[in-house]
Design an enzyme around this catalytic site. Structure first.
Site, PDB file in Angstrom:
ATOM      1  N   ARG A   8      48.923  33.706  41.317  1.00 26.30           N
ATOM      2  CA  ARG A   8      48.444  34.437  40.175  1.00 26.30           C
ATOM      3  C   ARG A   8      49.515  34.832  39.211  1.00 26.30           C
ATOM      4  O   ARG A   8      49.280  35.469  38.226  1.00 26.30           O
ATOM      5  CB  ARG A   8      47.477  35.463  40.347  1.00 26.30           C
ATOM      6  CG  ARG A   8      45.902  35.102  40.540  1.00 26.30           C
ATOM      7  CD  ARG A   8      45.239  34.961  39.191  1.00 26.30           C
ATOM      8  NE  ARG A   8      45.486  35.694  38.121  1.00 26.30           N
ATOM      9  CZ  ARG A   8      44.969  36.813  38.056  1.00 26.30           C
ATOM     10  NH1 ARG A   8      44.161  37.323  38.683  1.00 26.30           N
ATOM     11  NH2 ARG A   8      45.583  37.908  37.005  1.00 26.30           N
ATOM     12  N   ARG A  19      34.315  39.184  46.888  1.00 30.99           N
ATOM     13  CA  ARG A  19      35.542  39.269  46.502  1.00 30.99           C
ATOM     14  C   ARG A  19      36.455  38.755  47.658  1.00 30.99           C
ATOM     15  O   ARG A  19      37.567  39.204  47.844  1.00 30.99           O
ATOM     16  CB  ARG A  19      36.170  40.537  46.221  1.00 30.99           C
ATOM     17  CG  ARG A  19      35.338  41.235  44.889  1.00 30.99           C
ATOM     18  CD  ARG A  19      36.229  40.752  43.532  1.00 30.99           C
ATOM     19  NE  ARG A  19      35.420  41.100  42.581  1.00 30.99           N
ATOM     20  CZ  ARG A  19      35.881  42.041  41.875  1.00 30.99           C
ATOM     21  NH1 ARG A  19      36.643  42.861  42.131  1.00 30.99           N
ATOM     22  NH2 ARG A  19      35.094  42.496  40.586  1.00 30.99           N
ATOM     23  N   TYR A  32      28.647  46.783  30.372  1.00 31.98           N
ATOM     24  CA  TYR A  32      29.918  46.464  29.901  1.00 31.98           C
ATOM     25  C   TYR A  32      30.154  46.118  28.309  1.00 31.98           C
ATOM     26  O   TYR A  32      31.154  46.992  27.641  1.00 31.98           O
ATOM     27  CB  TYR A  32      30.986  45.373  30.438  1.00 31.98           C
ATOM     28  CG  TYR A  32      31.241  45.327  31.881  1.00 31.98           C
ATOM     29  CD1 TYR A  32      32.321  46.352  32.215  1.00 31.98           C
ATOM     30  CD2 TYR A  32      30.513  45.032  33.038  1.00 31.98           C
ATOM     31  CE1 TYR A  32      32.848  46.553  33.506  1.00 31.98           C
ATOM     32  CE2 TYR A  32      30.886  45.110  34.320  1.00 31.98           C
ATOM     33  CZ  TYR A  32      32.193  46.066  34.505  1.00 31.98           C
ATOM     34  OH  TYR A  32      32.612  46.384  35.878  1.00 31.98           O
ATOM     35  N   ARG A  87      42.897  39.786  45.304  1.00 32.79           N
ATOM     36  CA  ARG A  87      44.182  40.463  45.836  1.00 32.79           C
ATOM     37  C   ARG A  87      44.381  40.748  47.136  1.00 32.79           C
ATOM     38  O   ARG A  87      45.653  41.053  47.397  1.00 32.79           O
ATOM     39  CB  ARG A  87      44.319  41.840  44.763  1.00 32.79           C
ATOM     40  CG  ARG A  87      44.572  41.480  43.483  1.00 32.79           C
ATOM     41  CD  ARG A  87      44.689  42.809  42.538  1.00 32.79           C
ATOM     42  NE  ARG A  87      43.219  42.968  42.531  1.00 32.79           N
ATOM     43  CZ  ARG A  87      43.036  43.892  41.672  1.00 32.79           C
ATOM     44  NH1 ARG A  87      43.665  44.817  40.789  1.00 32.79           N
ATOM     45  NH2 ARG A  87      41.516  44.367  41.642  1.00 32.79           N
ATOM     46  N   ASP A 101      34.636  35.172  36.875  1.00 36.28           N
ATOM     47  CA  ASP A 101      34.392  36.464  36.765  1.00 36.28           C
ATOM     48  C   ASP A 101      32.763  36.652  36.046  1.00 36.28           C
ATOM     49  O   ASP A 101      32.642  35.498  35.079  1.00 36.28           O
ATOM     50  CB  ASP A 101      35.520  37.480  35.943  1.00 36.28           C
ATOM     51  CG  ASP A 101      35.164  38.812  36.176  1.00 36.28           C
ATOM     52  OD1 ASP A 101      35.495  39.224  37.336  1.00 36.28           O
ATOM     53  OD2 ASP A 101      34.669  39.238  35.144  1.00 36.28           O
TER      54      ASP A 101
END
Ligand SMILES: Cc1c2[nH]c(c1CCC(=O)O)Cc1[nH]c(c(CCC(=O)O)c1C)Cc1[nH]c(c(CCC(=O)O)c1C)Cc1[nH]c(c(C)c1CCC(=O)O)C2
Length: 342
Positions: A40, A27, A151, A31, A76
Site C-alpha cells: 500500500r 479487518r 458518515y 495494517r 471499504d
C-alpha cells in the site's frame, strides 16, 4: 464454488457445525500485516480499492499467512458511494470524510442507484478471488444504511452521532428517504458481489449500537431488512454485525440475518439466548486482548469456543476489527488454537 459451499463457514452458518468453529477476523487484511503496508506504500486507500489486482492480492494475504477459514473482500463501506459520485475521501488515521454532508432533501440527489458498471473492478476481483481461493469461501460486504448515513450526515467519523440522531427524530421523512436510498445501494452492491461469486455476505452496521432498542426498531431495522431480505434468493449466509448491539441482537437477527455478529460485551451463550432458538453467532474476542499475554488470550479463546457451543452454530471472530498494532503472529496462533479445539 462447490468446494466453498461445503466449507466450515457455510456449514456453521446454516447451523450444522463441524469439529471446530471456522475462524476469520474482521479487518484481517490491513495494517497489522507488513506485506499489506509494503504493497500500500504511496497508494491511497480508495485507489487500492479500485484496482482488481490490488484487491485480489490484499484479500489473499491474511488467508496465506494465517490459514483462516474465510477471506473477506478488500474494500471499504464507502466504496459504492464513491463509485456513484459522492465526494468522499478516506483520510489515514481518521476514516471516511465527506465533502458535502447530506442534511436536506436536495442533498439526496447525489445518491443515485448503483449499476454493475460502476464497480466493475469489484466484480473482476471477486471472480479472480473465487478461482484463487478454491475451497476457502469469500465473504462480500456492504455498510448498513444507518452506519453509512452517520458518515454522510456528520461529514466524517463521530463519537456521539448527534446530527444523525437529530435528523432521525426531527426530520423522519427525510430520514426514511435517505435510509431507503442507502439500503437500495447496499443491497445492489451486495447483489453485484453475489453474482460475481462471493459465498457469503456481511452487512456492517458498526455504529448501530449508538441507538436505543426502540429507535433501532423504528428507524433502522426496516431499512436493513430492505438490504438483507431480498438476498435470501441467493441462499448464502447473510451475516449482520454491529458494535454495542447487545440490547437488540434479536432485532439484528430479525432484519434478515442468518448469522448475528456479537461484540465482546455479551457472552455468546447469553447472545444465543437473546436471539432465540436456532441462533447462529459470530464473534466475539475483544480485539484489545490480542495485545495481552498469551496465557490470558488463550483462556479467552477457550472460553469463547465453549460459550459458542450453546448456539446452533458459531463462527469464531473478533468483536470488532483487528487493531493496526496487533502482532500478526498472535493472530496466526489464535487460528491454530481454535483449529485444535473440537
Ligand atoms: C466503519 C467502517 C469503515 N470501513 C469498514 C467499516 C465497518 C467495519 C468496522 O466497523 O470496522 C469496513 C471495512 N474496511 C476495510 C475492510 C476490509 C476487509 C477486512 O479485512 O476486514 C472492511 C470490512 C478496509 C479498510 N478501511 C480502512 C482501512 C485503513 C486504511 C489504510 O490501510 O490506509 C482498511 C484496511 C479505512 C477506514 N474505513 C473506515 C474506517 C473507520 C477506516 C479506518 C481509518 C484509519 O484508521 O485510518 C470506515
Amino acid at each position: 464454488m462447490a468446494a466453498a459451499a461445503d466449507s466450515l463457514l457455510i456449514r456453521a452458518a446454516s447451523g450444522h457445525p463441524g469439529g471446530y468453529p471456522p475462524v476469520w477476523f474482521m479487518r484481517q487484511a490491513g495494517r497489522s500485516l507488513p506485506e499489506y503496508r509494503e504493497l500500500r506504500a504511496g497508494i491511497a486507500m480508495l485507489d487500492a480499492c479500485r484496482d482488481p489486482a490490488m484487491i485480489t492480492e490484499i484479500t489473499l494475504q491474511p488467508v496465506r499467512r494465517h490459514g483462516v477459514d474465510a477471506a473477506i473482500l478488500f474494500s471499504d463501506i464507502v466504496v459504492p458511494l464513491v463509485a456513484i459520485g459522492v465526494g468522499i475521501d478516506i483520510v489515514p488515521g481518521v476514516g471516511p470524510v465527506v465533502e458535502h454532508p447530506i442534511r436536506t432533501t436536495a442533498d439526496l440527489d447525489v445518491l443515485r442507484e448503483i449499476e454493475p458498471a460502476d464497480v466493475s473492478y469489484v466484480s473482476q476481483a471477486v471472480r479472480a478471488l473465487v478461482g484463487e481461493l478454491g475451497g476457502t469461501p469469500l465473504i462480500g460486504f456492504a455498510g448498513a444504511p444507518f452506519t453509512l448515513a452517520s458518515y454522510l450526515i456528520e461529514g466524517g467519523p463521530s463519537r456521539d452521532h448527534a446530527r444523525t440522531k437529530a435528523l432521525m427524530h426531527g426530520q423522519p421523512v427525510l430520514w426514511g428517504a435517505l435510509l431507503n436510498r442507502l439500503a437500495v445501494i447496499a443491497r445492489e452492491f451486495l447483489r453485484i458481489q453475489l453474482e460475481a461469486g462471493v459465498a457469503a455476505v456481511q452487512l456492517f452496521d458498526s455504529w448501530a449500537g449508538a441507538l436505543s432498542r426502540a429507535d433501532y426498531e423504528r428507524y433502522v431495522l426496516p431499512h436493513s431488512r430492505t438490504v438483507l431480505e431480498p438476498l435470501a434468493e441467493f441462499a448464502v449466509p447473510r451475516i449482520h454485525f454491529g458494535v454495542g448491539t447487545g440490547e437488540f441482537l434479536d432485532l439484528i437477527h430479525r432484519a434478515g440475518a442468518d448469522v448475528v455478529g456479537v461484540d465482546w460485551r455479551v457472552g455468546l451463550d447469553e447472545a444465543a439466548r437473546r436471539i432465540g432458538p436456532g441462533a447462529v453467532v459470530q464473534g466475539n474476542l475483544d480485539p484489545a486482548l490480542l495485545l495481552a499475554d498469551w496465557p490470558v488470550l488463550e483462556a479467552e479463546v477457550r472460553r469463547i469456543v465453549i460459550e459458542g457451543r450453546s448456539a446452533a452454530g458459531h463462527v469464531f471472530n473478533l468483536g470488532h476489527g483487528v487493531l493496526p498494532d496487533t502482532d500478526p503472529d498472535v493472530l496466526s496462533r489464535v487460528v491454530d488454537l481454535v483449529h485444535s479445539l473440537s
